[in-house]
Write an enzyme that holds these catalytic residues in place. Structure first.
Site, short mmCIF file in Angstrom:
data_model
loop_
_atom_site.label_atom_id
_atom_site.label_comp_id
_atom_site.label_asym_id
_atom_site.label_seq_id
_atom_site.Cartn_x
_atom_site.Cartn_y
_atom_site.Cartn_z
CD GLU A 144 8.07 -0.56 -2.92
OE1 GLU A 144 7.36 0.28 -2.33
OE2 GLU A 144 8.19 -1.73 -2.54
CG ASP A 148 2.62 1.10 7.48
OD1 ASP A 148 3.58 0.93 6.69
OD2 ASP A 148 2.17 0.18 8.20
CE LYS A 165 -2.17 -1.69 3.70
NZ LYS A 165 -2.51 -2.98 4.18
CG ASP A 215 14.32 -0.29 5.20
OD1 ASP A 215 15.16 -1.08 5.67
OD2 ASP A 215 13.79 0.60 5.88
CE LYS A 264 14.43 4.81 6.55
NZ LYS A 264 13.68 3.97 7.53
C1 PRP Z 1 7.36 -1.24 2.73
C2 PRP Z 1 7.58 -0.33 1.53
C3 PRP Z 1 8.32 -1.20 0.56
C4 PRP Z 1 9.14 -2.08 1.48
C5 PRP Z 1 10.56 -1.59 1.50
O1 PRP Z 1 6.27 -2.06 2.48
O2 PRP Z 1 6.35 0.12 1.00
O3 PRP Z 1 7.44 -2.00 -0.20
O4 PRP Z 1 8.56 -1.99 2.78
O5 PRP Z 1 11.33 -2.31 2.40
P1 PRP Z 1 12.44 -3.36 1.98
O6 PRP Z 1 13.36 -2.68 1.02
O7 PRP Z 1 13.13 -3.66 3.31
O8 PRP Z 1 11.78 -4.57 1.43
P2 PRP Z 1 5.51 -2.97 3.58
O9 PRP Z 1 5.94 -4.40 3.42
O10 PRP Z 1 5.69 -2.36 4.95
O11 PRP Z 1 4.01 -2.85 3.11
P3 PRP Z 1 3.16 -1.50 2.79
O12 PRP Z 1 3.59 -1.01 1.42
O13 PRP Z 1 1.75 -1.98 2.79
O14 PRP Z 1 3.45 -0.49 3.87
#
Ligand code: PRP
Length: 178
Positions: free
Chosen positions: A98, A158, A42, A102, A130
């Protein structure tokens, strides 16, 4: 400002400037192509909506829902596809949208996943990066802004499903998540 936010890291106007710059670059690079923009829900919802509005050329859109955080602040490393792409992507040029990269786990997984489904090309635009948190290397074509390793929320991002609707990106007060 929201009471749980300690400071604003990226203001609404700075976000607007970043989005306009990215939209221009992508417009130029994809001019004349028949391509598909794929939002990763999301988190990317506000960014993708603003990016699309700022672009001149036409293109198609789709979404996937993936999750790897399970309500915590650390990626579990396991990426779950909760909602798959809704069309054949055989031979298509894809741009994944995206909100943030992270650990890199999500995008590393998705790039492989879309190539395995037959995509001709898979590129990435992320609003925030990041790099200090990276665990897997992922080539990213378009980066809005490189940011420090702070726990940020807002503009789609979030913490435990809250704060996504804030129009700016703020640093969450540590007492909220510790
Ligand atoms: C968050 C963000 C990316 C991901 C990045 O999604 O939207 O999709 O984490 O992190 P990474 O590089 O460590 O994989 P999340 O899984 O929290 O779902 P969301 O988009 O619903 O918040």
């Amino acid at each position: 400002m929201h009471k749980d936010v300690g400071e604003i890291l990226i203001s609404e106007s700075e976000i607007n400037e970043i989005v306009k710059r990215l939209a221009k670059e992508i417009d130029n690079d994809y001019a004349g192509k028949d391509w598909l923009m794929v939002g990763v829900l999301k988190g990317s919802i506000l960014f993708m909506a603003d990016l699309m509005k700022a672009m001149e050329n036409d293109f198609k859109i789709d979404f996937v829902v993936v999750s790897s955080y399970a309500d915590g602040t650390e990626s579990t490393g396991r990426v779950n596809v909760l909602k798959d792409i809704s069309q054949s992507i055989e031979g298509k040029d894809l741009l994944i949208v995206e909100d943030i990269i992270d650990s890199g786990n999500t995008l590393h997984f998705l790039v492989k996943y879309f190539y395995a489904k037959g995509a001709a090309s898979v590129k990435i635009v992320t609003l925030f990066d990041k790099p200090d948190r990276r665990r897997v290397d992922v080539p990213v074509e378009y980066v809005g802004k490189v940011i420090p390793d702070a726990f940020i929320v807002g503009y789609g991002l979030d913490y435990a499903e809250k704060y996504r609707t804030l129009p700016y990106v703020g640093i969450l007060k540590p007492e909220v998540y510790s």
